[in-house]
Design a protein around this motif. Structure first.
Motif, PDB file in Angstrom:
ATOM      1  N   GLY A 173       4.041  -4.975  -3.318  1.00  0.00           N
ATOM      2  CA  GLY A 173       5.330  -5.364  -3.858  1.00  0.00           C
ATOM      3  C   GLY A 173       6.470  -4.692  -3.148  1.00  0.00           C
ATOM      4  N   GLU A 174       7.613  -4.677  -3.828  1.00  0.00           N
ATOM      5  CA  GLU A 174       8.844  -4.176  -3.222  1.00  0.00           C
ATOM      6  C   GLU A 174       9.564  -3.256  -4.203  1.00  0.00           C
ATOM      7  N   ILE A 175      10.267  -2.302  -3.638  1.00  0.00           N
ATOM      8  CA  ILE A 175      11.178  -1.452  -4.399  1.00  0.00           C
ATOM      9  C   ILE A 175      12.582  -1.952  -4.115  1.00  0.00           C
ATOM     10  N   LEU A 176      13.337  -2.304  -5.171  1.00  0.00           N
ATOM     11  CA  LEU A 176      14.633  -2.965  -5.038  1.00  0.00           C
ATOM     12  C   LEU A 176      15.741  -2.086  -5.598  1.00  0.00           C
ATOM     13  N   ASP A 177      16.964  -2.306  -5.074  1.00  0.00           N
ATOM     14  CA  ASP A 177      18.113  -1.622  -5.654  1.00  0.00           C
ATOM     15  C   ASP A 177      18.717  -2.480  -6.759  1.00  0.00           C
ATOM     16  N   GLU A 178      19.860  -2.063  -7.287  1.00  0.00           N
ATOM     17  CA  GLU A 178      20.445  -2.782  -8.419  1.00  0.00           C
ATOM     18  C   GLU A 178      20.937  -4.179  -8.045  1.00  0.00           C
ATOM     19  N   HIS A 179      21.066  -4.436  -6.722  1.00  0.00           N
ATOM     20  CA  HIS A 179      21.496  -5.761  -6.267  1.00  0.00           C
ATOM     21  C   HIS A 179      20.323  -6.581  -5.757  1.00  0.00           C
ATOM     22  N   ASP A 203       0.430  -3.047 -13.978  1.00  0.00           N
ATOM     23  CA  ASP A 203       1.473  -3.899 -14.562  1.00  0.00           C
ATOM     24  C   ASP A 203       1.691  -5.091 -13.643  1.00  0.00           C
ATOM     25  N   PRO A 204       1.483  -6.321 -14.121  1.00  0.00           N
ATOM     26  CA  PRO A 204       1.642  -7.492 -13.239  1.00  0.00           C
ATOM     27  C   PRO A 204       3.073  -7.698 -12.766  1.00  0.00           C
ATOM     28  N   ALA A 205       4.045  -7.117 -13.477  1.00  0.00           N
ATOM     29  CA  ALA A 205       5.435  -7.293 -13.067  1.00  0.00           C
ATOM     30  C   ALA A 205       5.859  -6.286 -12.010  1.00  0.00           C
ATOM     31  N   THR A 206       5.457  -5.012 -12.188  1.00  0.00           N
ATOM     32  CA  THR A 206       5.934  -3.959 -11.284  1.00  0.00           C
ATOM     33  C   THR A 206       4.895  -3.509 -10.273  1.00  0.00           C
ATOM     34  N   GLY A 207       3.603  -3.786 -10.537  1.00  0.00           N
ATOM     35  CA  GLY A 207       2.553  -3.292  -9.658  1.00  0.00           C
ATOM     36  C   GLY A 207       2.228  -1.842  -9.873  1.00  0.00           C
ATOM     37  N   GLY A 208       2.888  -1.188 -10.841  1.00  0.00           N
ATOM     38  CA  GLY A 208       2.599   0.203 -11.153  1.00  0.00           C
ATOM     39  C   GLY A 208       1.443   0.307 -12.129  1.00  0.00           C
ATOM     40  N   LEU A 209       1.129   1.529 -12.498  1.00  0.00           N
ATOM     41  CA  LEU A 209       0.050   1.768 -13.453  1.00  0.00           C
ATOM     42  C   LEU A 209       0.610   1.625 -14.862  1.00  0.00           C
ATOM     43  N   ARG A 210       0.197   0.540 -15.536  1.00  0.00           N
ATOM     44  CA  ARG A 210       0.687   0.308 -16.891  1.00  0.00           C
ATOM     45  C   ARG A 210       0.013   1.243 -17.890  1.00  0.00           C
ATOM     46  N   ALA A 211      -1.291   1.449 -17.717  1.00  0.00           N
ATOM     47  CA  ALA A 211      -2.020   2.239 -18.707  1.00  0.00           C
ATOM     48  C   ALA A 211      -3.231   2.893 -18.066  1.00  0.00           C
ATOM     49  N   PHE A 212      -3.487   4.122 -18.523  1.00  0.00           N
ATOM     50  CA  PHE A 212      -4.723   4.822 -18.208  1.00  0.00           C
ATOM     51  C   PHE A 212      -5.314   5.245 -19.546  1.00  0.00           C
ATOM     52  N   ARG A 213      -6.435   4.618 -19.931  1.00  0.00           N
ATOM     53  CA  ARG A 213      -7.016   4.827 -21.255  1.00  0.00           C
ATOM     54  C   ARG A 213      -8.394   5.461 -21.124  1.00  0.00           C
ATOM     55  N   ASP A 214      -8.669   6.439 -21.973  1.00  0.00           N
ATOM     56  CA  ASP A 214     -10.024   6.979 -21.981  1.00  0.00           C
ATOM     57  C   ASP A 214     -10.906   6.033 -22.793  1.00  0.00           C
ATOM     58  N   ALA A 239       6.237  -6.610  -8.226  1.00  0.00           N
ATOM     59  CA  ALA A 239       4.949  -6.901  -7.605  1.00  0.00           C
ATOM     60  C   ALA A 239       4.966  -8.285  -6.987  1.00  0.00           C
ATOM     61  N   ARG A 240       4.461  -8.415  -5.756  1.00  0.00           N
ATOM     62  CA  ARG A 240       4.305  -9.719  -5.096  1.00  0.00           C
ATOM     63  C   ARG A 240       2.896 -10.258  -5.269  1.00  0.00           C
ATOM     64  N   SER A 241       1.921  -9.366  -5.356  1.00  0.00           N
ATOM     65  CA  SER A 241       0.539  -9.802  -5.539  1.00  0.00           C
ATOM     66  C   SER A 241      -0.287  -8.681  -6.110  1.00  0.00           C
ATOM     67  N   ILE A 242      -1.278  -9.035  -6.928  1.00  0.00           N
ATOM     68  CA  ILE A 242      -2.261  -8.084  -7.437  1.00  0.00           C
ATOM     69  C   ILE A 242      -3.625  -8.743  -7.276  1.00  0.00           C
ATOM     70  N   LYS A 243      -4.506  -8.092  -6.518  1.00  0.00           N
ATOM     71  CA  LYS A 243      -5.798  -8.690  -6.202  1.00  0.00           C
ATOM     72  C   LYS A 243      -6.940  -7.727  -6.521  1.00  0.00           C
ATOM     73  N   VAL A 244      -8.022  -8.311  -7.031  1.00  0.00           N
ATOM     74  CA  VAL A 244      -9.264  -7.559  -7.155  1.00  0.00           C
ATOM     75  C   VAL A 244      -9.965  -7.599  -5.808  1.00  0.00           C
ATOM     76  N   THR A 245     -10.132  -6.441  -5.186  1.00  0.00           N
ATOM     77  CA  THR A 245     -10.749  -6.396  -3.858  1.00  0.00           C
ATOM     78  C   THR A 245     -12.186  -5.887  -3.899  1.00  0.00           C
ATOM     79  N   GLN A 246     -12.584  -5.242  -4.989  1.00  0.00           N
ATOM     80  CA  GLN A 246     -13.965  -4.799  -5.166  1.00  0.00           C
ATOM     81  C   GLN A 246     -14.293  -4.888  -6.656  1.00  0.00           C
ATOM     82  N   SER A 247     -15.447  -5.482  -6.965  1.00  0.00           N
ATOM     83  CA  SER A 247     -15.943  -5.496  -8.331  1.00  0.00           C
ATOM     84  C   SER A 247     -17.459  -5.509  -8.254  1.00  0.00           C
ATOM     85  N   GLY A 248     -18.016  -4.341  -8.038  1.00  0.00           N
ATOM     86  CA  GLY A 248     -19.456  -4.248  -7.825  1.00  0.00           C
ATOM     87  C   GLY A 248     -20.110  -3.301  -8.800  1.00  0.00           C
ATOM     88  N   THR A 249     -21.320  -2.953  -8.481  1.00  0.00           N
ATOM     89  CA  THR A 249     -22.086  -2.086  -9.373  1.00  0.00           C
ATOM     90  C   THR A 249     -21.689  -0.620  -9.272  1.00  0.00           C
TER      91      THR A 249
END
Length: 942
Positions: free
Chosen positions: A691-697, A639-650, A672-682
């Protein structure tokens, strides 16, 4: 007629238990027993009794009165003067028995009493008090049953009077005892008129580790049966630190004679076994029995633990190690199946049953236990087929009433017979049938205990660390066993195995804290060294006839199933062809990333160099781009907003199976502060989110790094989570924590979990599992493999948290595996955390080819938990033993084969004793098993 009365509004209850303070109860009992002092009995003409103070506003002539400390009693202001005028005796009873007795003697002497009975021996005083206690109980049992009192009261009192008279004569101890025994027999006869069944008194000694030097219960010194519940480790401490106390206990074990002591030792170390791997649990069982055998020269046959670690497989597992009986009591308050009988028949999922004691003992240090004894015994007599009263000594001194109960038992079994637990269970083996229990019927709150009580620095991370050490141990033993199956042992190999066994003992003794730096031992480093030693020996043996001069790698698989192993290798010689056993390859400079398929309990040879001109493999797909990683089995999207796993699809249905987000409970959000592809190989696709975990404030609670990996050819998503808390959680561990919250799309999905190899449905709020959590919807099965992270808590119908960092947790790095539609999830759970040793070699593949098995089981639902060398039988040169768990819930048959056919095979128990010879079927060892069964097989070579 002169009488003796205890003035109190209270009586031992018959229909319901009474709750008084400990001091009030002790004062009542001390006062009553004081009235059975021989000097008092000599003054009076009938049995001492409790009475209301209102009935004695005017004291009787010469009477003896005791007033216990406690609730205020109305008495005339001049009552003390009235006592004096009536030449009566009155004294106060306190919670201290010695002080109460002193008050009595002082009052008698002040009244002019000069009888030599005032100085009666302490043993005699105790015996008279015991008989008085028996009278109180039997008389109360008739009241509880609303039954006519059948005691020969006149004959009973005549025996008491005769005993008091004989006490004044010199050397009349035997005569006194004879009279008192006759009186006790009258009590027994009267009680048996109510219920002819034997009432069993079970006396438990449960030593307190903080007070090991405490005296043993009085039953030990008086020759009455006693059950001692202690871990093997605690018994070793007792022998080393308190040899006198240990000698008292050991002296009761007489050669070739039945002992008065039953040792209930179900674990060497009291630890969180229910969340540890099966091999760790079995080590604890075997070590406990071996320790008792060494210390006392006897076999312990009763499985019992002070710290709960029960689960459905216990009945079969403890029998596998030689236990004949069990105790199903939660001494620490853990959840256990509901039961009503004192003895239950406890079945396991494989059909094996064991008789278990299931009645929770009452505290022997609480005077309320002895004040409420009439109610307790009446309930046992009317509701139990085996009337039982169990008392537990947990380090504190016994309360008033215990010594008197023991004294009564020495005279006769008037209100019960002291029994050892082993004999008790042997004689009463038809109990309430418990029914097949499920994993949800058991729960011990190890998380709260480790956080709140023990203040562990690794309340969560200790479990995955121990799991990986255990699997590396099993790997090293398996490599040694495979080597032994091919060639005879040498002296240096035996030394290496001794080191490995000693290291196993050290790791298991440390339990789920073995990886802590303060353990003082680099277990991981020592294990790696021994594993590498055995891997090198095995590789050399496999390649004994291989051609030299061809650089390669021998990848070894210590698991009993085929694995696709992901390897990251530095200083690699260049591109190699992607052919069997290599399923995928990626080369980044001198670093190679390989996916290698290795047969079960076998090897795969991989070249380190390739012929000149070999081209790097071409990509078959885009393994990572944007926020997604993928392979031929699945696609995972962050998820580009939270950095969590948005979907796991078969890859087949493209339906979203699972999502995940990091949380701080009780409330938070992630950014999420950044999401980067660090490996894309064969071979590998990798994305990292930070990213960061924030409270209600919007204040930052913690920062995180979330990495997901997809390897080509491997059907599981690797997840790595690193959390750096700025705000440390505090408070109740199930409410305050950092965790990974997994969610699924449909609230109709059923939840399953792995428990000791079994896949079981769960509806429990906290479905703990060190193996995996499964959501199942129709034919869709989605798994979160926790890798030893055991603490899981459901939220509603579509979410569950895996707890990562509660209060005090120092671990910051956590790993998961997510997969879909695994037919045999325990293989994945075990294989993921098991090492795959790699040996650098300069020899070609062996003649059999680049990959092959050295041992093989032809049924995937049969999980081999261990394979290790063992002592051979008579006439044999070497042997290995394999242990299995059936994981699919179906009985059946399978074949076990070795590359070199064994000459002999046998079924053995957990301690290695042969139970049945197995006739070889050609080259195979035939295996027969029931659903969920754990069993062990030994193969031998001449």
């Amino acid at each position: 007629m002169t009488e003796a009365h205890l003035l109190s509004p209270y009586r031992p209850p018959t229909s319901y238990p009474v709750s008084l303070s400990a001091d009030e109860t002790a004062a009542w009992l001390n006062g009553y027993f004081a009235l059975w002092h021989p000097a008092v009995l000599a003054r009076i003409g009938r049995v001492p009794a409790a009475a209301s103070s209102y009935d004695h506003d005017s004291p009787g002539e010469g009477n003896v009165y005791v007033v216990p400390e406690g609730p205020h009693l109305y008495q005339p202001d001049d009552w003390a003067t009235r006592v004096t005028d009536a030449r009566a005796v009155a004294f106060r009873a306190t919670a201290d028995s010695a002080a109460t007795r002193d008050n009595l003697l002082r009052a008698l002497r002040d009244a002019g009493e000069t009888s030599p009975l005032l100085d009666a021996p302490a043993d005699a005083i105790r015996t008279f008090a015991g008989l008085g206690y028996g009278y109180l109980i039997v008389d109360g049992l008739f009241d509880a049953a609303d039954h006519e009192k059948l005691l020969d009261a006149d004959g009973f009192w005549a025996d008491i009077t005769a005993a008091v008279g004989a006490l004044s004569a010199p050397d009349a101890a035997s005569t006194v005892t004879a009279h008192l025994r006759t009186a006790a027999e009258k009590l027994r006869s009267a009680r048996e008129a109510l219920n002819s069944n034997t009432i069993h008194l079970l006396d438990w000694a449960i030593p307190d580790p903080a007070n090991l030097g405490a005296a043993w219960p009085a039953a030990l010194g008086r020759g009455l049966p006693l059950t001692v519940l202690a871990s093997g480790e605690l018994l070793e401490r007792l022998a080393a630190e308190f040899p006198a106390r240990f000698a008292e206990l050991k002296a009761k074990f007489l050669p070739d004679l039945p002992g008065a002591i039953d040792l209930a030792c179900g674990a060497y170390a009291e630890r969180e076994d229910a969340l540890l791997p099966p091999e760790s649990q079995w080590w604890n069982l075997a070590k406990a029995r071996a320790t008792v055998r060494t210390l006392f020269g006897v076999e312990t046959e009763v499985f019992a633990r002070k710290r709960s670690a029960n689960h459905p497989q216990i009945p079969a597992w403890v029998q596998h190690f030689g236990y004949k009986k069990a105790v199903l009591v939660s001494f620490d308050g853990a959840l256990a199946p509901a039961r009503t009988g004192a003895v239950v028949t406890w079945p396991g999922p494989d059909g094996k049953t064991i008789d278990a004691f299931a009645r929770e003992p009452q505290s022997a240090s609480d005077p309320l236990t002895f004040f409420n004894v009439v109610y307790t015994l009446h309930q046992a007599m009317t509701q139990d087929s085996i009337p039982t009263l169990a008392l537990a000594h947990k380090g504190a001194a016994p309360a008033v009433g215990y010594e008197e109960l023991v004294a009564l038992a020495e005279l006769a079994s008037a209100v019960g017979e002291f029994s050892g637990l082993g004999r008790y269970l042997a004689e009463h083996h038809y109990g309430e049938y418990l029914g097949t229990s499920t994993a949800d019927d058991f729960f011990a709150d190890y998380l709260d205990e480790r956080v709140t009580t023990l203040h562990r620095p690794d309340p969560v991370s200790g479990f995955p660390a121990h799991l990986r050490l255990r699997r590396r141990l099993d790997s090293a033993f398996a490599l040694a066993a495979l080597h032994r199956s091919l060639t005879p042992p040498t002296a240096d190999e035996d030394v290496s195995l001794q080191k490995l066994t000693a290291l196993e003992d050290a790791i298991e003794h440390a339990g789920a804290s073995a990886a802590l730096p303060e353990s003082g031992t680099d277990f991981e480093g020592s294990l790696v060294a021994l594993e590498s030693e055995w891997a090198k020996k095995l590789a050399d043996r496999i390649q004994a006839r291989a051609t030299a001069g061809q650089p390669g790698l021998m990848v070894l698989n210590p698991c009993g199933f085929t694995r696709r192993v992901a390897l990251e290798l530095d200083n690699f010689g260049g591109p190699i062809p992607v052919t069997d056993p290599v399923k995928a390859a990626q080369f980044d400079g001198a670093t190679a990333k390989l996916v290698v398929e290795v047969p079960a309990l076998g090897f795969a040879w991989v070249p380190r160099t390739a012929p000149a001109g070999t081209q790097p493999p071409k990509p078959r797909m885009k393994t990572a781009d944007g926020t997604s990683v993928r392979n031929e089995f699945f696609e995972a999207e962050l998820d580009p907003a939270t950095g969590g796993l948005r979907a796991f699809r078969d890859a087949r249905t493209r339906l979203n199976r699972l999502g995940m987000q990091l949380v701080f409970n009780p409330g938070s959000k992630t950014k999420a502060r950044s999401i980067k592809v660090t490996q894309s190989g064969t071979a590998l696709g990798e994305i990292v989110a930070e990213g960061e975990i924030l409270d209600e404030h919007d204040a930052v609670l913690a920062t995180f790094r979330h990495r997901v990996r997809a390897w080509v050819g491997r059907p599981a998503l690797e997840v790595l989570i690193e959390i750096d808390p700025g705000h440390a959680p505090s408070g109740y561990a199930w409410h305050a924590y950092y965790g990974a919250r997994f969610g699924w799309r449909d609230e109709r999905a059923a939840l399953f979990r792995g428990v000791n190899g079994a896949n079981v449905h769960t509806s429990y709020t906290r479905p703990v599992s060190a193996d995996y959590l499964e959501t199942r919807l129709g034919s869709e099965r989605t798994f979160v493999f926790t890798g030893g992270l055991p603490f899981i808590q459901r939220h509603g119908t579509r979410m569950a948290d895996v707890i990562l960092i509660p209060e005090g947790e120092r671990g910051r790095r956590f790993e998961f595996l997510i997969a879909a539609d695994r037919d045999y999830p325990m293989q994945t759970a075990a294989g993921w955390v098991a090492p795959a040793p790699v040996v650098v070699t300069d020899r070609s593949p062996p003649p059999v080819g680049p990959s092959s098995w050295l041992a093989h089981v032809d049924l995937p639902s049969l999980l081999m938990t261990s394979l290790r060398p063992c002592p051979p039988g008579e006439g044999m040169g070497r042997a290995v033993a394999a242990r299995f768990i059936e994981c699919a819930g179906f009985g059946g048959a399978a074949d076990l084969q070795f590359a070199r056919t064994p000459d002999k095979a046998a079924a053995v128990d957990g301690e290695g004793h042969q139970t049945q010879e197995i006739i070889l079927a050609g080259h195979a060892i035939p295996l027969e098993f029931s659903a969920g069964e754990a069993f062990r097989v030994r193969a031998e070579w001449a």
